[in-house]
Design a protein around this motif. Sequence first.
Motif, PDB file in Angstrom:
ATOM      1  N   LYS A 134       0.863  -1.182   0.000  1.00 23.94           N
ATOM      2  CA  LYS A 134       0.000   0.000   0.000  1.00 23.94           C
ATOM      3  C   LYS A 134       0.900   1.232   0.000  1.00 23.94           C
ATOM      4  O   LYS A 134       2.117   1.132   0.255  1.00 23.94           O
ATOM      5  CB  LYS A 134      -0.911  -0.002   1.228  1.00 23.94           C
TER       6      LYS A 134
ATOM      7  N   TYR B 155      -6.505  -2.662  -0.305  1.00 26.36           N
ATOM      8  CA  TYR B 155      -5.568  -3.042  -1.358  1.00 26.36           C
ATOM      9  C   TYR B 155      -5.448  -4.557  -1.510  1.00 26.36           C
ATOM     10  O   TYR B 155      -4.676  -5.027  -2.337  1.00 26.36           O
ATOM     11  CB  TYR B 155      -4.180  -2.455  -1.067  1.00 26.36           C
TER      12      TYR B 155
ATOM     13  N   SER C 258      -2.374  -6.252  -5.227  1.00 30.82           N
ATOM     14  CA  SER C 258      -2.281  -5.070  -4.371  1.00 30.82           C
ATOM     15  C   SER C 258      -1.503  -3.955  -5.061  1.00 30.82           C
ATOM     16  O   SER C 258      -1.866  -2.776  -4.968  1.00 30.82           O
ATOM     17  CB  SER C 258      -1.612  -5.432  -3.040  1.00 30.82           C
TER      18      SER C 258
ATOM     19  N   VAL D 128      -3.773  -2.236  -7.511  1.00 29.47           N
ATOM     20  CA  VAL D 128      -4.671  -1.271  -6.856  1.00 29.47           C
ATOM     21  C   VAL D 128      -3.919   0.023  -6.554  1.00 29.47           C
ATOM     22  O   VAL D 128      -4.401   1.130  -6.799  1.00 29.47           O
ATOM     23  CB  VAL D 128      -5.259  -1.864  -5.560  1.00 29.47           C
TER      24      VAL D 128
ATOM     25  N   TRP E 100      -3.229   2.002  -9.781  1.00 29.16           N
ATOM     26  CA  TRP E 100      -4.475   2.601 -10.297  1.00 29.16           C
ATOM     27  C   TRP E 100      -4.839   3.841  -9.487  1.00 29.16           C
ATOM     28  O   TRP E 100      -5.213   4.880 -10.035  1.00 29.16           O
ATOM     29  CB  TRP E 100      -5.594   1.568 -10.238  1.00 29.16           C
ATOM     30  N   GLU E 101      -4.717   3.737  -8.175  1.00 26.67           N
ATOM     31  CA  GLU E 101      -5.032   4.877  -7.310  1.00 26.67           C
ATOM     32  C   GLU E 101      -4.057   6.027  -7.557  1.00 26.67           C
ATOM     33  O   GLU E 101      -4.459   7.202  -7.565  1.00 26.67           O
ATOM     34  CB  GLU E 101      -4.985   4.443  -5.851  1.00 26.67           C
TER      35      GLU E 101
ATOM     36  N   GLU F  13      -7.999   7.565  -7.294  1.00 25.63           N
ATOM     37  CA  GLU F  13      -9.006   6.770  -6.596  1.00 25.63           C
ATOM     38  C   GLU F  13      -8.805   5.306  -6.943  1.00 25.63           C
ATOM     39  O   GLU F  13      -8.197   4.972  -7.958  1.00 25.63           O
ATOM     40  CB  GLU F  13     -10.423   7.206  -6.992  1.00 25.63           C
ATOM     41  N   ARG F  14      -9.321   4.439  -6.088  1.00 22.52           N
ATOM     42  CA  ARG F  14      -9.170   3.011  -6.327  1.00 22.52           C
ATOM     43  C   ARG F  14     -10.147   2.542  -7.398  1.00 22.52           C
ATOM     44  O   ARG F  14     -11.147   3.193  -7.659  1.00 22.52           O
ATOM     45  CB  ARG F  14      -9.362   2.243  -5.019  1.00 22.52           C
TER      46      ARG F  14
END
Length: 741
Positions: A315, A355, A383, A386, A389-390, A395-396
């Motif tokens: 994360k 995530y 993970s 994710v 992308w964020e 944003e997720r």
Amino acid sequence: MTDPMASSEKAKLDAEANADANIELALERLAIQGHCGERLRLQEMLPETDTETQHFVLVELIKLNMALAADKGTIERIEDYIEAMPDRLSVSKVPLDMVMEEIQLRKDAGQDCSYEDYCERFPQHAELLHPLLHSAEVTGAVRTRSVPPELPLGSQVDDFLLIQKLGQGAFAHVYLARQVSMHRLVALKISRGGGDESQALAQFDHPNIVRVFDQRTDLEQGLHLLYMQYHPGGTLSDVVYAARDCQDGHCDSRLLVDAVDGNLLRAAQAVPERSLVRQWIRSAPWPAVVAWMGVQMAKALGEAHRHGVLHRDVKPANVLLSAECIPQLADFNVSFAGAAGRAGAAASFGGSIGYMAPEHLRAISAEALDKPEQVQERADLYSLGVLLWELWQGERPFDYDRYAMSWSEAVQSQLVSRSKPLTAPRQFGSASERVLEKVLRKALSHSPEDRFVDGDEMAGRLRLSLHPEAAALFDPAEKSFSLRVAKWPPWVVASTVILLPNMAAGILNYEYNYQQVMSTDGMRLGLQQVSWFVNLTVFPFAACVVIWYSRRIVRAVDAARRGVRVDSADLGEALELGHRAARLSGSLWLTSGIVFSLVMSTLFHEFVWTQAVHFVLSSMICGGVAMIYPFFGMALLSTHVFYPLCLSGTMQDREFDQRAKQMERRCEYYLLIAAVIPLLGAMLMILSETASQGFRLTVIGAALLGLLASFFAYRVIVNAWGMMGTVLSRKVSSVPGEVDS
């Protein structure tokens, strides 16, 4: 104009981030304070926020307080808290994870847990209680250990002088410290227990994994000291938060540099003024910068996985940034944990579980009690997908309920969101974006089998986003010639490219010898009969050999279409097909010229040596044509169709540099043959006294046209391999700041 939908989404994300911070703060306060005997006082630790979030935090506080009480030898019951706070908690609102916590604590204390007792107390969870009470260990239980004291700045612990506090968790403090003996700055993590983070990180010497120097134990104070590389650039969380403020999702790449510079200034560290990496970041489009970050983190995960280490908590907060903006993965302290990872209080609804891969969420949910879920390497890649992308969109990629009433509900909400289609990203039409989206969608596949095999494969695909010109080769447009040819059977394509030039050369050779060399009707009839016999023998034989040679390229293409990694030997054989066909053609034509001359001289006494020379020279010219056109034709197809197709899934070829060098050397060799053919044609025409001037010019012109076509093909092939080298070569890194590991 500001998009109301985007503003609303940003507000939700900001609220989620604030809620997450409030949850961590409340849990840290309780952990540091210790067990709260007056249960009603837990309400004083609740953040000033909405009712749903307060209820969530209260549940986590109660679970942690029960665990702290168990450490002191007292097992508390859930009803004790209901009686103390009836206005905030009732039996019907007790979540499953709180029941799981009590059961685990009682099991650890050696107490019996009756299924009937819990069904009577919490009938809403009766269906799940049976597997729960028969499992060896409850997945959602919280493990606690004593909290280290907060040490004053300026004091010295062992070999470390504490300079600044960098952060803290429920069970550890992190300081910027100077290691006195080594005269260097380090990040010092102080805790009461050892854990496995040092063993996990000490295995690695990778540019994108935070380097752990060593660990010590202060026996006098009972402290565990883990000291590692210090990065003053902050974490990727700062960049993700800044990405949420981008207008219409269009981020300026300078926000990465600005976030790092802000942290450098706050840490009183020098900002690099002459940095090629930072200059590239400032000028690159945001999707390319996101891909650049992803390449390095994917390679770091690949290295960890090769050592048998899973991260399980990828994360933004666990990605440190150097002053050069280079990302480094940190916090591997759950790497060897069980499938639950940081279940319970340590995984808030806005934190780690946001995530997690679907299989990881299932492993920490109540479903895992009856059907244990295996969490493997590809969960880390999910993970990372994710996270990227964020970072790209602010944003997720999925929508979920951000106001869960308990940790169990939060996990279930996240799990449901994983089965829905990903949200459509905001795009601006660049090639980098198209490639990046395809890579992230594959990484975010619901089934682990549909994701990348490993981090290196994902890194290879992400590199294409940095090189759109190479992406056109490996990811051609929908209606491109390359994609249409790739749909045909490879043996049909190869046979056509190899045999057609030979047939054309055969017709030209026959017409020349029939019209210009044979001086009598008898010799022309004999040539016709011998040609039919030879052609009906040689061409079927050549066709069978070509199809036999094509079997490896057929196998390679079939594996690529099925998503299976192509065998390196098959890949090499596919690239060799043109060269082998050229050698076969040249050998057959030279043999044919000699055989024809011997047969004609045997059958006809008037067949003189000058005619034999014409036969051999014409066969050599046709043999040259039959070599250069199949070779360059197959080289073009291999370079633009088959080789990219075979590598499009993995983007890995450890022998790329050798193959590229060999291809260039072969092209130069056949280009030389193409240059010799016009000279042979001119020599043949000079020796031919009966050939008309028009025929001579036609032959020489055709040879020169072949030379020009060969030179054009040579340039196209060499340029294509050069473009592929930007993403496949192991000699020179194509990623700024990347060190080949």
